[in-house]
Design a protein around this motif. Structure first.
Motif, mmCIF file in Angstrom:
data_model
loop_
_atom_site.group_PDB
_atom_site.id
_atom_site.type_symbol
_atom_site.label_atom_id
_atom_site.label_comp_id
_atom_site.label_asym_id
_atom_site.label_seq_id
_atom_site.Cartn_x
_atom_site.Cartn_y
_atom_site.Cartn_z
ATOM 1 N N LEU A 105 78.654 44.595 45.653
ATOM 2 C CA LEU A 105 77.429 44.063 46.244
ATOM 3 C C LEU A 105 76.303 43.972 45.218
ATOM 4 N N ALA A 106 76.142 44.999 44.420
ATOM 5 C CA ALA A 106 75.072 45.001 43.421
ATOM 6 C C ALA A 106 75.256 43.866 42.424
ATOM 7 N N LYS A 107 76.497 43.657 42.003
ATOM 8 C CA LYS A 107 76.765 42.585 41.037
ATOM 9 C C LYS A 107 76.478 41.222 41.653
ATOM 10 N N ALA A 108 76.892 41.016 42.903
ATOM 11 C CA ALA A 108 76.667 39.730 43.563
ATOM 12 C C ALA A 108 75.184 39.488 43.830
ATOM 13 N N VAL A 109 74.477 40.523 44.252
ATOM 14 C CA VAL A 109 73.046 40.387 44.539
ATOM 15 C C VAL A 109 72.280 39.982 43.286
ATOM 16 N N SER A 110 72.693 40.512 42.148
ATOM 17 C CA SER A 110 71.955 40.283 40.905
ATOM 18 C C SER A 110 72.103 38.868 40.356
ATOM 19 N N LEU A 111 72.947 38.047 40.962
ATOM 20 C CA LEU A 111 73.170 36.690 40.453
ATOM 21 C C LEU A 111 71.972 35.778 40.699
ATOM 22 N N ASP A 112 71.198 36.040 41.735
ATOM 23 C CA ASP A 112 70.058 35.184 42.081
ATOM 24 C C ASP A 112 68.811 36.033 42.303
ATOM 25 N N PRO A 113 67.636 35.458 42.084
ATOM 26 C CA PRO A 113 66.396 36.212 42.280
ATOM 27 C C PRO A 113 66.232 36.632 43.736
ATOM 28 N N PHE A 114 65.645 37.807 43.947
ATOM 29 C CA PHE A 114 65.378 38.302 45.302
ATOM 30 C C PHE A 114 64.150 39.190 45.265
ATOM 31 N N ASP A 115 63.544 39.352 46.428
ATOM 32 C CA ASP A 115 62.367 40.219 46.544
ATOM 33 C C ASP A 115 62.682 41.533 47.241
ATOM 34 N N LEU A 116 63.696 41.504 48.111
ATOM 35 C CA LEU A 116 63.967 42.674 48.946
ATOM 36 C C LEU A 116 65.440 42.679 49.342
ATOM 37 N N ILE A 117 66.025 43.875 49.375
ATOM 38 C CA ILE A 117 67.372 44.062 49.899
ATOM 39 C C ILE A 117 67.267 44.952 51.132
ATOM 40 N N LEU A 118 67.859 44.494 52.227
ATOM 41 C CA LEU A 118 67.868 45.268 53.465
ATOM 42 C C LEU A 118 69.311 45.543 53.876
ATOM 43 N N CYS A 119 69.524 46.676 54.508
ATOM 44 C CA CYS A 119 70.815 46.967 55.139
ATOM 45 C C CYS A 119 70.607 48.070 56.165
ATOM 46 N N GLY A 120 71.600 48.290 57.011
ATOM 47 C CA GLY A 120 71.514 49.373 57.976
ATOM 48 C C GLY A 120 71.601 50.722 57.294
ATOM 49 N N LYS A 121 71.101 51.746 57.957
ATOM 50 C CA LYS A 121 71.106 53.076 57.347
ATOM 51 C C LYS A 121 72.509 53.631 57.182
ATOM 52 N N GLN A 122 73.455 53.136 57.995
ATOM 53 C CA GLN A 122 74.842 53.573 57.903
ATOM 54 C C GLN A 122 75.708 52.605 58.693
ATOM 55 N N ALA A 123 76.997 52.628 58.423
ATOM 56 C CA ALA A 123 77.950 51.869 59.223
ATOM 57 C C ALA A 123 78.551 52.810 60.255
ATOM 58 N N LYS A 133 54.941 57.978 55.501
ATOM 59 C CA LYS A 133 54.627 56.660 54.958
ATOM 60 C C LYS A 133 55.001 56.630 53.491
ATOM 61 N N VAL A 134 55.785 55.627 53.110
ATOM 62 C CA VAL A 134 56.245 55.496 51.724
ATOM 63 C C VAL A 134 55.959 54.081 51.240
ATOM 64 N N GLU A 135 55.321 53.945 50.077
ATOM 65 C CA GLU A 135 55.070 52.638 49.483
ATOM 66 C C GLU A 135 55.876 52.492 48.196
ATOM 67 N N VAL A 136 56.561 51.353 48.057
ATOM 68 C CA VAL A 136 57.319 51.085 46.838
ATOM 69 C C VAL A 136 57.040 49.666 46.377
ATOM 70 N N GLN A 137 57.118 49.473 45.076
ATOM 71 C CA GLN A 137 56.915 48.155 44.500
ATOM 72 C C GLN A 137 58.152 47.305 44.711
ATOM 73 N N LEU A 138 57.965 46.031 45.022
ATOM 74 C CA LEU A 138 59.087 45.105 45.126
ATOM 75 C C LEU A 138 59.509 44.630 43.742
ATOM 76 N N PRO A 139 60.800 44.311 43.569
ATOM 77 C CA PRO A 139 61.895 44.367 44.543
ATOM 78 C C PRO A 139 62.320 45.803 44.842
ATOM 79 N N ALA A 140 62.863 45.992 46.044
ATOM 80 C CA ALA A 140 63.262 47.317 46.475
ATOM 81 C C ALA A 140 64.400 47.195 47.483
ATOM 82 N N VAL A 141 64.983 48.347 47.816
ATOM 83 C CA VAL A 141 66.038 48.423 48.822
ATOM 84 C C VAL A 141 65.527 49.266 49.979
ATOM 85 N N VAL A 142 65.687 48.753 51.200
ATOM 86 C CA VAL A 142 65.240 49.464 52.398
ATOM 87 C C VAL A 142 66.390 49.486 53.391
ATOM 88 N N THR A 143 66.676 50.660 53.965
ATOM 89 C CA THR A 143 67.716 50.745 54.984
ATOM 90 C C THR A 143 67.080 50.952 56.352
#
Length: 259
Positions: A103-121, A167-177
């Protein structure tokens, strides 16, 4: 606002799951309905809302066999723009870190601002893919988020903790679950379902990503799955309270072994 959402196809929560005795660590898939992982649905919905508010595109991505494209089409019907399936055919059984590498390799192929996914499967409940992807890409990561705001190039996240909210602030790009409560996922409209059926899904392989099979070799494996023991019949204690209370404590200690 370009958002990538990592999703997984999992057995329906109402399905009867049985271990596959011929393949340790696997389940019998025949007769099972598969769905989008419920926590990932929150991530998809949040990505679509961000697109509607700020513009941009939403790309959904999964690792899995051809049947997992059904989950991607559900996300497309909800409002995602593009879908990518990473095909693990020919690889040894991937572990969580192997999934994250793909997933990380595929995501890195194109520009993005944010990655989202569920906290768990909900099938394995490991809950580590988002964290692994963030580490592999060198990105900040916030887990189990129940409220998300994007402002001034930052993700402002809120998450529930013991006794309050953090409350947590992070600079984009970032990953949020995503955690339950982040939003209420929409139902795909009929028009969306029809368009999703015609949408092309991009398929990538480890070799096309420049990843060798040895690099994806699992660092752990599930050796065996077992069905939970059948629940025994309940017992009804009758008599005076002072007598039944003593008997209840004995049963809890000697038979149920919970005290």
């Amino acid at each position: 606002m370009n958002v990538v959402v990592l999703v997984k196809q999992v057995p329906d929560t109402e399905a009867t799951v049985r271990p596959d005795n011929s393949a340790p660590g696997r389940i019998v898939e025949s007769g099972i309905k598969f769905i989008v992982n419920p926590y990932d649905e929150f991530a998809v919905e949040e990505a679509i809302r961000l697109k509607e508010a700020k513009g941009g595109r939403v790309v959904v991505m999964t690792v899995g066999p051809p049947r997992s494209e059904e989950a991607l089409r559900t996300c497309l019907a909800m409002g995602a723009d593009d879908a990518v399936r990473l095909d693990p055919s020919g690889l040894p059984d991937l572990d969580t870190f192997g999934y994250a590498q793909l997933l990380a390799k595929a995501v890195s192929l194109d520009p993005f601002d944010l990655i989202l996914c569920g906290k768990q499967a909900i099938d394995d409940d490991i809950g580590a893919v988002g964290t692994f992807v963030a580490e592999l890409l060198g990105l900040p990561h916030v887990a189990v988020v129940t409220k998300l705001e994007i402002t001034n190039g930052k993700a402002v996240c809120r998450k529930e903790i013991d006794g309050g909210t953090q409350k947590v602030e992070v600079q984009l790009p970032a990953v949020v679950t995503a955690q339950k409560g982040l939003n209420e996922p929409r139902y795909p409209a009929l028009r969306g379902l029809m368009l999703a059926k015609k949408k092309e899904i991009k398929v990538l392989t480890p070799s096309s990503l420049g990843l060798a099979a040895d690099a994806l070799r699992p660092v752990y494996q599930v050796e065996q799955l077992e069905a939970p023991p059948a629940r025994g019949k309940g017992k009804i204690l009758q008599g005076e309270p002072e007598v039944t209370a003593v008997e209840l404590v004995r049963l809890l200690r000697e038979e149920a072994k919970v005290i």
